[in-house]
Design a protein around this motif. Structure first.
Motif, PDB file in Angstrom:
ATOM      1  N   ALA A 105     -58.401  43.518 -11.538  1.00 52.23           N
ATOM      2  CA  ALA A 105     -58.364  42.251 -10.800  1.00 52.23           C
ATOM      3  C   ALA A 105     -57.826  41.107 -11.651  1.00 52.23           C
ATOM      4  O   ALA A 105     -57.500  40.045 -11.134  1.00 52.23           O
ATOM      5  N   GLY A 106     -57.759  41.304 -12.978  1.00 49.41           N
ATOM      6  CA  GLY A 106     -57.183  40.278 -13.848  1.00 49.41           C
ATOM      7  C   GLY A 106     -58.182  39.452 -14.632  1.00 49.41           C
ATOM      8  O   GLY A 106     -57.851  38.358 -15.088  1.00 49.41           O
ATOM      9  N   ILE A 107     -59.397  39.955 -14.815  1.00 46.88           N
ATOM     10  CA  ILE A 107     -60.411  39.205 -15.567  1.00 46.88           C
ATOM     11  C   ILE A 107     -59.891  38.916 -16.971  1.00 46.88           C
ATOM     12  O   ILE A 107     -59.190  39.724 -17.560  1.00 46.88           O
ATOM     13  N   ASP A 108     -60.181  37.729 -17.482  1.00 45.25           N
ATOM     14  CA  ASP A 108     -59.681  37.345 -18.796  1.00 45.25           C
ATOM     15  C   ASP A 108     -60.601  37.779 -19.933  1.00 45.25           C
ATOM     16  O   ASP A 108     -60.135  38.091 -21.024  1.00 45.25           O
ATOM     17  N   GLU A 109     -61.896  37.765 -19.688  1.00 49.58           N
ATOM     18  CA  GLU A 109     -62.876  38.095 -20.739  1.00 49.58           C
ATOM     19  C   GLU A 109     -64.089  38.693 -20.054  1.00 49.58           C
ATOM     20  O   GLU A 109     -64.380  38.376 -18.900  1.00 49.58           O
ATOM     21  N   SER A 110     -64.803  39.558 -20.762  1.00 50.48           N
ATOM     22  CA  SER A 110     -66.031  40.104 -20.177  1.00 50.48           C
ATOM     23  C   SER A 110     -67.077  40.299 -21.272  1.00 50.48           C
ATOM     24  O   SER A 110     -66.748  40.560 -22.425  1.00 50.48           O
ATOM     25  N   PHE A 111     -68.327  40.131 -20.871  1.00 50.28           N
ATOM     26  CA  PHE A 111     -69.477  40.319 -21.749  1.00 50.28           C
ATOM     27  C   PHE A 111     -70.504  41.152 -20.999  1.00 50.28           C
ATOM     28  O   PHE A 111     -70.715  40.940 -19.804  1.00 50.28           O
ATOM     29  N   VAL A 112     -71.138  42.069 -21.710  1.00 55.17           N
ATOM     30  CA  VAL A 112     -72.229  42.830 -21.119  1.00 55.17           C
ATOM     31  C   VAL A 112     -73.513  42.110 -21.489  1.00 55.17           C
ATOM     32  O   VAL A 112     -73.730  41.746 -22.643  1.00 55.17           O
ATOM     33  N   ARG A 113     -74.358  41.854 -20.481  1.00 52.74           N
ATOM     34  CA  ARG A 113     -75.620  41.164 -20.723  1.00 52.74           C
ATOM     35  C   ARG A 113     -76.638  42.122 -21.307  1.00 52.74           C
ATOM     36  O   ARG A 113     -76.561  43.307 -21.009  1.00 52.74           O
ATOM     37  N   PRO A 114     -77.554  41.672 -22.097  1.00 48.58           N
ATOM     38  CA  PRO A 114     -77.761  40.273 -22.466  1.00 48.58           C
ATOM     39  C   PRO A 114     -76.730  39.814 -23.499  1.00 48.58           C
ATOM     40  O   PRO A 114     -76.318  40.587 -24.350  1.00 48.58           O
ATOM     41  N   ILE A 115     -76.348  38.573 -23.397  1.00 49.92           N
ATOM     42  CA  ILE A 115     -75.389  37.969 -24.307  1.00 49.92           C
ATOM     43  C   ILE A 115     -76.067  36.810 -25.017  1.00 49.92           C
ATOM     44  O   ILE A 115     -76.866  36.097 -24.410  1.00 49.92           O
ATOM     45  N   THR A 116     -75.745  36.626 -26.274  1.00 50.77           N
ATOM     46  CA  THR A 116     -76.336  35.493 -26.986  1.00 50.77           C
ATOM     47  C   THR A 116     -75.671  34.208 -26.503  1.00 50.77           C
ATOM     48  O   THR A 116     -74.449  34.166 -26.326  1.00 50.77           O
ATOM     49  N   PRO A 117     -76.448  33.170 -26.257  1.00 52.34           N
ATOM     50  CA  PRO A 117     -75.865  31.904 -25.799  1.00 52.34           C
ATOM     51  C   PRO A 117     -74.775  31.385 -26.739  1.00 52.34           C
ATOM     52  O   PRO A 117     -73.761  30.869 -26.291  1.00 52.34           O
ATOM     53  N   ARG A 118     -74.960  31.534 -28.039  1.00 53.61           N
ATOM     54  CA  ARG A 118     -73.983  31.025 -29.009  1.00 53.61           C
ATOM     55  C   ARG A 118     -72.617  31.671 -28.814  1.00 53.61           C
ATOM     56  O   ARG A 118     -71.584  31.032 -28.955  1.00 53.61           O
TER      57      ARG A 118
END
Length: 192
Positions: free
Chosen positions: A106-119
């Motif tokens: 779909a063209g996502i620019d960035e991805s993170f798998v949770r849990p992710i650190t706020p920083r």
């Protein structure tokens, strides 16, 4: 909330697309503490509308198992010439890892798998904010800043490196539009 050396409050807007109110409130609090203005969208239509109106620096898409909101929103954002340049960030929740390939297509620019650190998330958003910031001074006056160009939106004044620049009304509106959409391709119709 952060202030620069002149006392201006720096605010860049972020859209959080989520149907989970608790998760939105948590992210909203974290990002507000970091100095970002946060907007909520809970449908694809809201995401597109808010993206047109608020010109966010990024759109955070909450990816949940069995929910296609993030994929549908990313597809629509990347198809629209006025929003395709806005970075989209997938926050992939537990059980939704299978959506990763669909998000990439779909063209996502960035991805993170949770849990992710706020920083880590704030660091990415600060990099995306780059040199541009909208700001408000102590008297409530709105301004836009891009590198060394400052636009006083209330007084319709422009300065570069502190030196005033005289612009006509059309030039002023065009410069404002280009700075508000920095990094995006603007169509002729949008400029007219």
């Amino acid at each position: 909330m952060t202030r620069d050396k002149t006392g201006f409050v720096i605010m860049a807007s972020i859209v959080i697309a989520s149907t989970d109110v608790d998760y939105y409130l948590l992210l909203s609090h974290i990002l507000a503490e970091a100095g970002f203005a946060v907007l909520l969208a809970s449908s694809v239509e809201e995401i597109i509308y808010i993206s047109h109106e608020a010109n966010p620096i990024a759109i955070l898409l909450d990816c949940r198992s069995g929910d296609s909101l993030a994929i549908d929103a990313c597809l629509d954002l990347k198809r629209d010439p006025t929003t395709f340049g806005i970075p989209t960030v997938a926050l992939i929740g537990p059980g939704a890892e299978q959506q990763y390939l669909s998000l990439m297509k779909a063209g996502i620019d960035e991805s993170f798998v949770r849990p992710i650190t706020p920083r880590k998330l704030i660091g990415l958003l600060e990099r995306l904010a780059g040199p541009m910031a909208s700001r408000t001074d102590k008297d409530g006056r709105a301004a836009l800043v891009y590198v060394d160009i400052e636009i006083d939106l209330d007084a319709h004044r422009v300065s570069r490196n502190g030196r005033p620049i005289h612009l006509g009304p059309i030039e002023f509106r065009m410069l404002r539009h280009l700075i508000e959409h920095a990094g995006q391709v603007c169509s002729r119709d949008a400029l007219v």
